[in-house]
Design a protein around this motif. Sequence first.
Motif, mmCIF file in Angstrom:
data_model
loop_
_atom_site.group_PDB
_atom_site.id
_atom_site.type_symbol
_atom_site.label_atom_id
_atom_site.label_comp_id
_atom_site.label_asym_id
_atom_site.label_seq_id
_atom_site.Cartn_x
_atom_site.Cartn_y
_atom_site.Cartn_z
ATOM 1 N N ASN A 37 -8.556 0.938 -5.973
ATOM 2 C CA ASN A 37 -8.464 -0.228 -6.114
ATOM 3 C C ASN A 37 -8.427 -1.094 -4.973
ATOM 4 O OD1 ASN A 37 -8.465 0.307 -9.013
ATOM 5 N ND2 ASN A 37 -6.191 0.615 -8.766
ATOM 6 N N PRO A 38 -9.198 -0.693 -4.130
ATOM 7 C CA PRO A 38 -9.330 -1.308 -2.805
ATOM 8 C C PRO A 38 -9.919 -2.736 -2.415
ATOM 9 C CG PRO A 38 -11.278 0.065 -2.806
ATOM 10 C CD PRO A 38 -10.676 0.091 -4.080
ATOM 11 N N TYR A 39 -9.645 -3.750 -3.393
ATOM 12 C CA TYR A 39 -10.135 -5.119 -3.131
ATOM 13 C C TYR A 39 -9.238 -6.085 -3.992
ATOM 14 C CZ TYR A 39 -12.021 -4.121 -8.157
ATOM 15 O OH TYR A 39 -12.262 -3.782 -9.154
ATOM 16 N N ALA A 40 -9.404 -7.455 -3.788
ATOM 17 C CA ALA A 40 -8.256 -8.065 -4.051
ATOM 18 C C ALA A 40 -8.938 -8.941 -5.590
ATOM 19 C CB ALA A 40 -7.997 -9.454 -3.367
ATOM 20 N N ALA A 41 -8.347 -8.727 -6.480
ATOM 21 C CA ALA A 41 -9.020 -9.430 -7.755
ATOM 22 C C ALA A 41 -8.510 -10.975 -7.797
ATOM 23 C CB ALA A 41 -8.333 -8.759 -8.998
ATOM 24 N N GLY A 93 1.247 9.650 -0.815
ATOM 25 C CA GLY A 93 0.628 8.707 -1.379
ATOM 26 C C GLY A 93 1.508 7.589 -1.627
ATOM 27 N N LEU A 94 0.859 6.453 -1.837
ATOM 28 C CA LEU A 94 1.608 5.271 -2.128
ATOM 29 C C LEU A 94 0.857 4.181 -3.234
ATOM 30 C CD1 LEU A 94 1.899 5.710 1.106
ATOM 31 C CD2 LEU A 94 3.633 3.823 0.965
ATOM 32 N N VAL A 95 1.518 3.693 -3.976
ATOM 33 C CA VAL A 95 1.004 2.726 -4.795
ATOM 34 C C VAL A 95 1.993 1.413 -4.649
ATOM 35 C CG1 VAL A 95 0.894 1.880 -7.262
ATOM 36 C CG2 VAL A 95 0.656 4.316 -6.816
ATOM 37 N N LEU A 96 1.165 0.383 -4.093
ATOM 38 C CA LEU A 96 1.591 -0.897 -3.623
ATOM 39 C C LEU A 96 1.501 -1.815 -4.717
ATOM 40 C CD1 LEU A 96 0.427 0.753 -0.932
ATOM 41 C CD2 LEU A 96 0.468 -1.471 0.058
ATOM 42 N N ASP A 142 -2.998 3.255 -3.496
ATOM 43 C CA ASP A 142 -3.267 2.271 -4.463
ATOM 44 C C ASP A 142 -3.086 0.897 -4.140
ATOM 45 O OD1 ASP A 142 -3.914 0.871 -6.734
ATOM 46 O OD2 ASP A 142 -3.551 2.329 -8.220
ATOM 47 N N TYR A 143 -4.017 0.172 -3.807
ATOM 48 C CA TYR A 143 -3.956 -1.273 -3.343
ATOM 49 C C TYR A 143 -3.246 -2.325 -4.532
ATOM 50 C CZ TYR A 143 -5.661 -0.250 1.114
ATOM 51 O OH TYR A 143 -6.109 0.244 2.382
ATOM 52 N N SER A 144 -3.578 -1.656 -5.956
ATOM 53 C CA SER A 144 -3.373 -2.576 -7.034
ATOM 54 C C SER A 144 -4.030 -3.824 -7.128
ATOM 55 C CB SER A 144 -1.780 -2.897 -7.188
ATOM 56 O OG SER A 144 -1.083 -1.547 -7.313
ATOM 57 N N PHE A 145 -5.084 -4.030 -6.583
ATOM 58 C CA PHE A 145 -6.178 -4.986 -6.445
ATOM 59 C C PHE A 145 -5.362 -6.246 -5.704
ATOM 60 C CE2 PHE A 145 -7.057 -2.944 -10.414
ATOM 61 C CZ PHE A 145 -8.461 -2.641 -10.400
ATOM 62 N N GLY A 146 -4.534 -5.774 -4.683
ATOM 63 C CA GLY A 146 -3.842 -6.881 -4.095
ATOM 64 C C GLY A 146 -4.410 -7.149 -2.805
ATOM 65 N N ALA A 147 -3.681 -8.362 -2.012
ATOM 66 C CA ALA A 147 -4.005 -8.685 -0.891
ATOM 67 C C ALA A 147 -3.895 -7.944 0.249
ATOM 68 C CB ALA A 147 -3.134 -10.191 -0.532
ATOM 69 N N THR A 148 -3.036 -6.796 0.314
ATOM 70 C CA THR A 148 -3.120 -5.773 1.148
ATOM 71 C C THR A 148 -4.330 -5.221 1.436
ATOM 72 O OG1 THR A 148 -2.182 -4.187 -0.525
ATOM 73 C CG2 THR A 148 -0.441 -5.499 0.990
ATOM 74 N N SER A 149 -5.399 -5.045 0.418
ATOM 75 C CA SER A 149 -6.806 -4.184 0.775
ATOM 76 C C SER A 149 -7.271 -5.225 1.654
ATOM 77 C CB SER A 149 -7.176 -4.465 -0.611
ATOM 78 O OG SER A 149 -7.697 -5.795 -0.991
ATOM 79 N N VAL A 150 -6.986 -6.127 2.206
ATOM 80 C CA VAL A 150 -7.666 -6.853 3.327
ATOM 81 C C VAL A 150 -7.098 -6.605 4.524
ATOM 82 C CG1 VAL A 150 -8.499 -9.354 3.988
ATOM 83 C CG2 VAL A 150 -8.119 -8.982 1.725
ATOM 84 N N ILE A 151 -5.720 -6.500 4.736
ATOM 85 C CA ILE A 151 -4.958 -6.048 5.936
ATOM 86 C C ILE A 151 -4.660 -4.794 6.223
ATOM 87 C CG2 ILE A 151 -2.743 -6.627 7.060
ATOM 88 C CD1 ILE A 151 -2.273 -8.980 5.254
ATOM 89 N N MET A 152 -4.481 -3.743 5.203
ATOM 90 C CA MET A 152 -4.117 -2.408 5.459
ATOM 91 C C MET A 152 -5.260 -1.514 6.209
ATOM 92 S SD MET A 152 -1.842 -0.308 4.797
ATOM 93 C CE MET A 152 -0.889 0.029 3.325
ATOM 94 N N PRO A 153 -6.612 -1.842 5.809
ATOM 95 C CA PRO A 153 -7.508 -0.903 6.561
ATOM 96 C C PRO A 153 -7.480 -1.134 8.314
ATOM 97 C CG PRO A 153 -8.439 -1.902 4.643
ATOM 98 C CD PRO A 153 -7.149 -2.682 4.866
#
Length: 277
Positions: A26-30, A59-62, A1-12
């Motif tokens: 939640n794989p996008y930055a809000a 599993g991880l919740v960032l 769970d990316y928590s709508f954070g910036a890691t969704s851009v880098i992690m993939p």
Amino acid sequence: DYSFGATSVIMPNVLAKLGMEVLSVNPYAATMVGADRGEPQARVRRVGDLVRASGSHMGLVLDADGETVVIVDDEGRALSHDEALLALVDLASVPGGKIALPVAASTHAWKLAEQRGAEVVWTKLSAAHLMEVCGDPEVMLGASQEGGYIWPRFLPAYDAIATLVHLADLLARRGSRLSDVTRHLPRVHIAHEIAPTPWEAKGAVMRLTVEQAKDREVLLVDGVKVFHEDRWALVLPDPDEPFTHVWAEAESSQAAQQLAQEYSRRIRRSAREEQAR
């Protein structure tokens, strides 16, 4: 769970290089201010459900900033921060290495590191001091009690992505699932109390704590940590508020709570006496 954070851009990109199969939530930055990220505990439970349903290894919740993380084992059980700290200490400790931990961390962490031949370096509770200590090239891991982990050979700062990569690597090297590691961890019983302490009484409270512990082993890295055989209590003034924090660890939750309350009562009594002078 990316928590709508910036890691969704880098992690993939990182995960692609590792060859992992991943389910993303939640794989996008809000970018909107005040965007609804949902109840954290509900998102943790959802990741646990997804881990069980998919047969995932973990599993991880960032958090949205990509610094701290809640870890879920392969059985879908979310680890408390104390459990995750013990698991990572157990996995990362190597002979001759060092592990940096805040003085309020469980004594079990020190024992696990020692069993693996590693040395624990106690730090202040502040993230700044933990990062400073992690500047030592011999430190393998720095761990907070709030889900922040530092892997100094990569970056001397909290990094959730690095935590995922290192955790996967350490488990692969040991040939274990995360639940195999956590199943054998000791139970942690730490209690926390807050005692109101006027600013003018804080100095007297700390002096009295040291005086009362003169026949016991003490650790003065941050506040005063007093050892009672298989128990300990840490007395630490709050830097910003008129309070004193007390942490205590014992063999049971009830015993830890009783020890923390005992020190809290001493602090309140010392504060009253100081004000009465």
